[in-house]
Motif scaffolding. Structure first.
Motif, PDB file in Angstrom:
ATOM      1  N   GLY A  47     -22.192  14.438 -34.002  1.00 26.27           N
ATOM      2  CA  GLY A  47     -21.369  15.175 -34.950  1.00 26.27           C
ATOM      3  C   GLY A  47     -20.272  14.309 -35.526  1.00 26.27           C
ATOM      4  O   GLY A  47     -19.550  13.643 -34.782  1.00 26.27           O
ATOM      5  N   ILE A  50     -15.961  16.817 -40.460  1.00 24.71           N
ATOM      6  CA  ILE A  50     -16.073  17.103 -41.887  1.00 24.71           C
ATOM      7  C   ILE A  50     -14.948  16.442 -42.666  1.00 24.71           C
ATOM      8  O   ILE A  50     -15.060  16.214 -43.882  1.00 24.71           O
ATOM      9  CB  ILE A  50     -16.102  18.635 -42.112  1.00 24.71           C
ATOM     10  N   GLU A  54     -18.381  12.657 -47.140  1.00 27.19           N
ATOM     11  CA  GLU A  54     -19.800  12.953 -46.942  1.00 27.19           C
ATOM     12  C   GLU A  54     -20.653  11.687 -46.969  1.00 27.19           C
ATOM     13  O   GLU A  54     -21.745  11.640 -46.402  1.00 27.19           O
ATOM     14  CB  GLU A  54     -20.300  13.938 -48.005  1.00 27.19           C
ATOM     15  N   ILE A  57     -21.830  10.561 -43.354  1.00 29.14           N
ATOM     16  CA  ILE A  57     -23.004  11.195 -42.756  1.00 29.14           C
ATOM     17  C   ILE A  57     -24.262  10.811 -43.520  1.00 29.14           C
ATOM     18  O   ILE A  57     -25.330  10.627 -42.920  1.00 29.14           O
ATOM     19  CB  ILE A  57     -22.837  12.739 -42.697  1.00 29.14           C
ATOM     20  N   ILE A  87     -26.625  19.307 -40.715  1.00 29.31           N
ATOM     21  CA  ILE A  87     -26.051  20.619 -40.993  1.00 29.31           C
ATOM     22  C   ILE A  87     -24.543  20.540 -40.781  1.00 29.31           C
ATOM     23  O   ILE A  87     -24.040  19.635 -40.113  1.00 29.31           O
ATOM     24  CB  ILE A  87     -26.636  21.717 -40.079  1.00 29.31           C
ATOM     25  N   GLU A  88     -23.824  21.502 -41.323  1.00 31.19           N
ATOM     26  CA  GLU A  88     -22.383  21.631 -41.108  1.00 31.19           C
ATOM     27  C   GLU A  88     -22.124  22.812 -40.184  1.00 31.19           C
ATOM     28  O   GLU A  88     -22.655  23.905 -40.401  1.00 31.19           O
ATOM     29  CB  GLU A  88     -21.652  21.822 -42.428  1.00 31.19           C
ATOM     30  N   SER A  89     -21.307  22.588 -39.141  1.00 34.29           N
ATOM     31  CA  SER A  89     -20.982  23.650 -38.196  1.00 34.29           C
ATOM     32  C   SER A  89     -19.767  23.241 -37.383  1.00 34.29           C
ATOM     33  O   SER A  89     -19.628  22.063 -37.007  1.00 34.29           O
ATOM     34  CB  SER A  89     -22.166  23.920 -37.262  1.00 34.29           C
ATOM     35  N   GLY A  91     -16.753  22.527 -37.928  1.00 32.56           N
ATOM     36  CA  GLY A  91     -15.905  21.443 -38.403  1.00 32.56           C
ATOM     37  C   GLY A  91     -16.551  20.072 -38.343  1.00 32.56           C
ATOM     38  O   GLY A  91     -15.872  19.056 -38.518  1.00 32.56           O
ATOM     39  N   PHE A  92     -17.865  20.015 -38.110  1.00 33.94           N
ATOM     40  CA  PHE A  92     -18.586  18.749 -38.022  1.00 33.94           C
ATOM     41  C   PHE A  92     -19.848  18.806 -38.873  1.00 33.94           C
ATOM     42  O   PHE A  92     -20.345  19.889 -39.215  1.00 33.94           O
ATOM     43  CB  PHE A  92     -18.988  18.445 -36.572  1.00 33.94           C
ATOM     44  N   ARG A  93     -20.362  17.636 -39.185  1.00 33.57           N
ATOM     45  CA  ARG A  93     -21.705  17.500 -39.743  1.00 33.57           C
ATOM     46  C   ARG A  93     -22.578  16.918 -38.636  1.00 33.57           C
ATOM     47  O   ARG A  93     -22.318  15.818 -38.144  1.00 33.57           O
ATOM     48  CB  ARG A  93     -21.706  16.604 -40.974  1.00 33.57           C
ATOM     49  N   TYR A  95     -26.285  15.724 -36.848  1.00 32.31           N
ATOM     50  CA  TYR A  95     -27.672  15.307 -37.006  1.00 32.31           C
ATOM     51  C   TYR A  95     -28.254  14.994 -35.633  1.00 32.31           C
ATOM     52  O   TYR A  95     -27.521  14.808 -34.652  1.00 32.31           O
ATOM     53  CB  TYR A  95     -27.809  14.123 -37.964  1.00 32.31           C
TER      54      TYR A  95
END
Length: 270
Positions: A47, A50, A54, A57, A87-89, A91-93, A95
């Motif tokens: 993670g 955010i 961008e 990531i 995905i974003e969730s 406060g993090f992106r 993978y």
């Protein structure tokens, strides 16, 4: 944040439900890295805050897709059901990549030769175009140490460095060495930690390796440079022939630039 519950909920986006969080790495880092067992296989869930652009990531995930899924020299990234890479969730992106079943590369002459050959292959890939996260601009260093007595000498070194953007742009890793190389159980080398991988200066990529991966601390706390390992890496990368003078000079300049990056930033010259 309840990390176990969050990981379970996040991984359901990939279609996993039989999930076990085994370990969290680098707990003091703003980035999250979890070792996960899901549906009987091992993965790394990563993670990135955010708050980071961008582009960070995108650089991570696209490098894994290219070098892992397409070329097989890095951990593969796991696609989401809709084909996206993250995905974003919370406060993090996030993978998800495969967990490499193997061991860290031992710094031997044989392994350094193999790594040199692998890096040569990495630099030869021509169909990747996403930029590296490495900051190559030397101009920012002129602002450092304004009150120091060595300021003029420091600036003279900067003056001697070329504009690396003019030379040999290629796909680079930015932090090459045994610490970022795994050996699979079948003996294949795998590059990990692709945080800043992308198109950048070949000479900075090699220069960082030469100032970092061949230096070891002795028992009496002295620094020892492993010329045998450096020679093996060079032979793997360049072969047995003599290195052209311009190539040698640019490689040396790349190492000097990365020394400055480490002195001023306390880490990778990014």
């Amino acid at each position: 944040m309840n990390q176990v519950i969050s990981c379970n909920r996040i991984l359901q986006n990939w279609g996993f439900f039989d999930i076990e969080v085994l370990e969290q790495f680098n707990k003091n880092s703003p980035r999250l890295i979890f070792k996960i067992r899901a549906n009987g296989c091992l993965y790394l869930l990563k993670g990135i805050p955010i708050s980071k652009p961008e582009s960070v990531i995108l650089g991570n995930t696209l490098a894994h897709e290219y070098l892992g899924n397409q070329k097989g020299i890095a951990p593969q990234i796991m696609y989401l059901p809709d084909g996206s890479l993250f995905i974003e969730s919370d406060g993090f992106r996030f993978y998800l990549t495969e967990f490499i079943d193997g061991k860290p590369m031992e710094p031997t002459a044989e392994n350094e030769y193999r790594l040199g050959r692998g890096v040569k292959q990495l630099h030869a890939y021509m169909d990747y175009d996403y930029p590296s996260g490495l900051n190559e601009n030397k101009q920012r260093f002129y602002e450092w140490f304004p009150e120091k007595t060595f300021k003029s000498e420091f600036d003279m070194i900067l003056d001697s460095l070329p504009d690396f953007a003019e030379y040999d742009r290629c796909l680079i890793h930015t932090d090459l060495g045994p610490h970022n190389t795994m050996v699979r159980v079948d003996g294949e080398l795998v590059l990990i930690d692709l945080d800043d991988a992308g198109i950048g200066s070949r000479y900075l990529d090699l220069g960082y390796a030469f100032i970092m991966q061949f230096v070891e601390h002795t028992e009496d706390m002295r620094l020892n440079y492993r010329f045998d390992l450096a020679k093996a890496f060079l032979e793997g990368y360049y072969g047995q022939g003599e290195i052209p003078r311009l190539e040698y000079d640019l490689l040396w300049h790349g190492a000097k630039r990365e020394v400055m990056g480490n002195v001023t930033n306390g880490g990778n010259g990014a």
